[in-house]
Write a protein that holds these residues in place. Structure first.
Motif: not given
Length: 335
Positions: A144-148, A160-162, A170-173, A178-183
């Motif tokens: 929830x925090x990662x998505x926010x 994030x753990x992966x 997790x894969x959705x995160x 990638x979509x948000x161009x976020x490292x």
């Protein structure tokens, strides 16, 4: 050598990042040797945290003279602006640098935002304006925090753990970053030691070109393994895929990821290992876990106060006291 672009930061890091949590367990001399060997063999990204006891100091001793040639991230678990500032100044002093490339909020239970009353994000912005940090990141174990954090647009990186045990959520995160161009910085690539085939772990993560794994390194042979993958990256074979599927079946359901956020235990139980002892016994040489030292550690489970502090702190919502009880019963069958 494979490299990863950390999203909009435009930072380029080696596919193998050096996770410096484990070096707090070895001597300064050993740590300096490992860190410098990593750098001189192509690793340019080093991740630590204020909470990792003397890890920052060891990194400062090893890498300060080549500071401009590498990327450093560290973390603060501060809950207010004053403690944030103290952590930042301590980290700068320990690392022997005047800036940190990526400064991260360390697994907060919420997503810090401007105006939330804590002053944390405002303190982060001020530090960036002062040039003491270059990019703003966040680490978390909570979906929830990662998505926010991704949706907020306030953060440039997420740690994030992966690993190949990841669930669809997790894969959705990972894909959202990638979509948000976020490292995206992947921690727990070996799931806290439950994954014992590092080549398989590396090959799985290599499918995601924007993912930058940081591998916890404590021993030279561990470093050598990951260095070898830079020259000859493991390929995800059909045999590996079958082994991954077998592991997913074995490790499905509730299991301790050894993140350590339940620690310390008031009763002195080493929860982050004891709560997954059954898996450790079956997935690595069992003799390592049946020593008198480990028998004494497992016996401490019987001293559990049932205060449930561990359960409240667990980011995965596990019933930790019940996991400890089951693992102790299982452990006794091996003696």
């Amino acid at each position: 050598m494979q490299q990863v672009r950390l999203g909009k930061t435009e930072i380029i890091v080696s596919k193998n990042g050096f996770g410096a949590l484990p070096i707090q367990r070895i001597s300064k001399k050993e740590a300096v040797y490992l860190l410098q060997k990593a750098f001189y063999n192509g690793i340019n990204y080093f991740d630590t945290a204020r909470a990792y006891s003397d890890s920052e100091e060891k990194m400062g001793a090893a890498l300060s003279y080549i500071r401009e040639k590498l990327i450093i991230s560290t973390k603060t678990a501060a809950q207010n602006a004053e403690d944030f500032r103290k952590d930042l100044e301590t980290s700068l002093r320990n690392l022997k640098t005047d800036y940190i490339d990526i400064y991260q909020f360390h697994n907060p239970a919420f997503c810090p935002r401007p105006g939330d009353g804590t002053g944390l994000y405002e303190a982060m912005l001020k530090a960036k304006e002062e040039g003491k940090i270059r990019h703003i990141g966040i680490t978390n174990h909570r979906l929830s925090v990662a998505s926010e954090a991704i949706e907020s647009g306030l953060y440039e990186t997420l740690q994030f753990p992966f690993c190949y045990l990841a669930a669809e959520a997790d894969i959705a995160v990972v894909n959202a970053c990638a979509k948000a161009d976020m490292g995206f910085i992947a921690m727990k690539g070996l799931s806290g030691g439950l994954i014992t085939n590092s080549a398989m772990a590396y090959a799985y993560l290599a499918q995601f070109p924007h993912v930058a794994p940081v591998w916890g390194v404590q021993r030279e042979w561990e470093l050598d393994e990951f260095l070898s993958y830079q020259e000859t990256p493991p390929q995800l074979t059909e045999e590996m895929k079958a082994a991954i599927e077998k592991d997913r079946i074995q490790l499905s359901g509730d299991f301790c990821r050894s993140c350590g956020y339940c620690m310390p235990c008031p009763a002195g139980i080493e929860i982050n290992n004891c709560a997954r002892m059954g898996l450790l016994l079956r997935r690595s040489p069992k003799e390592n876990w049946l020593t008198p030292e480990w028998q004494a550690k497992m016996a401490k489970i019987e001293d559990c106060l049932h205060c449930n502090q561990c359960m409240k702190k667990c980011p995965y919502g596990l019933n930790t006291p019940e996991l400890l009880r089951k693992n102790l019963e299982d452990y006794k069958t091996f003696l």
